[in-house]
Design an enzyme around this catalytic site. Structure first.
Site, mmCIF file in Angstrom:
data_model
loop_
_atom_site.group_PDB
_atom_site.id
_atom_site.type_symbol
_atom_site.label_atom_id
_atom_site.label_comp_id
_atom_site.label_asym_id
_atom_site.label_seq_id
_atom_site.Cartn_x
_atom_site.Cartn_y
_atom_site.Cartn_z
ATOM 1 C CG HIS A 1 -52.889 0.090 -0.709
ATOM 2 N ND1 HIS A 1 -54.150 0.400 -0.248
ATOM 3 C CD2 HIS A 1 -52.101 1.157 -0.414
ATOM 4 C CE1 HIS A 1 -54.122 1.611 0.303
ATOM 5 N NE2 HIS A 1 -52.896 2.087 0.217
ATOM 6 C CD GLU A 2 -48.503 2.011 -1.388
ATOM 7 O OE1 GLU A 2 -48.473 3.109 -1.982
ATOM 8 O OE2 GLU A 2 -48.930 1.900 -0.223
ATOM 9 C CG HIS B 1 -52.311 4.949 -3.497
ATOM 10 N ND1 HIS B 1 -53.371 5.750 -3.143
ATOM 11 C CD2 HIS B 1 -51.946 4.280 -2.371
ATOM 12 C CE1 HIS B 1 -53.636 5.581 -1.852
ATOM 13 N NE2 HIS B 1 -52.794 4.680 -1.358
ATOM 14 C CD GLU C 1 -54.218 5.414 1.835
ATOM 15 O OE1 GLU C 1 -54.024 4.197 1.981
ATOM 16 O OE2 GLU C 1 -53.409 6.155 1.265
#
Length: 178
Positions: free
Chosen positions: A28-29, A32, A92
């Site tokens: 997920h990070e 980003h 997100e």
């Protein structure tokens, strides 16, 4: 974070519980960083500042009273905050989607994401407000379940050798980011 740095808050480690769940968080990070969300956020903040200044100049130039200028500024600020939260939720969701695929490509079972987010929901007591810049846990879980067929295309699974799980990364698929 700016500069492509990846940060995982250590408070998440008790919720992750295992390597595969941590891979979901790191995926997920990384998503980003790959999607350059920090740069997008900076650009949006600059646009909001210009919008605030422009509104103030127009109202002042039109002879609007100080109280009307204050009310307009407050309404613009609230609208910007609501719009910014919705935009952040979109980022997100994008990071959840790409991160799920990245974790699957790295050889981690994407189904782990569902159980991880269920634990996150329990840990956060399902707290959510309209001003939140993150999707609700329920929304995340539903979206992840919807993306699961796609993520599984990138997942080769794990094999058990002497009782230990071994992850085999998928290297024959290419992810095309639009």
């Amino acid at each position: 974070m700016p500069g492509g740095k990846i940060v995982v808050y250590e408070g998440l480690l008790p919720v992750t519980r295992d390597e595969a769940s941590l891979a979901i968080v790191v995926g997920h990070e990384v998503a980003h960083a790959v999607a350059k969300h920090s740069a997008e956020r900076m650009s949006n903040e600059i646009r909001k500042q210009y919008g605030t200044q422009l509104l103030g100049s127009v109202l002042q130039g039109s002879g609007a009273s100080a109280s009307l200028q204050q009310i307009s500024s407050t309404v613009f600020g609230i609208g910007s905050q609501l719009g910014g939260a919705a935009y952040s939720r979109k980022q997100e969701n994008e990071a959840d989607h790409l991160g799920l695929i990245f974790a699957a490509m790295a050889g981690y079972d994407p189904n782990t994401a569902v159980t991880f987010w269920q634990r996150m929901a329990q840990a956060s007591n399902n707290s959510y407000t309209i001003l939140s810049d993150h999707p609700s846990d329920g929304s995340r879980i539903k979206n992840i379940q919807g993306w699961m067929p796609e993520a599984k295309k990138y997942y080769t699974g794990s094999t058990t050798t002497n009782g230990a799980k071994t992850y085999t990364p998928q290297t024959t698929k290419t992810l095309h980011i639009k």
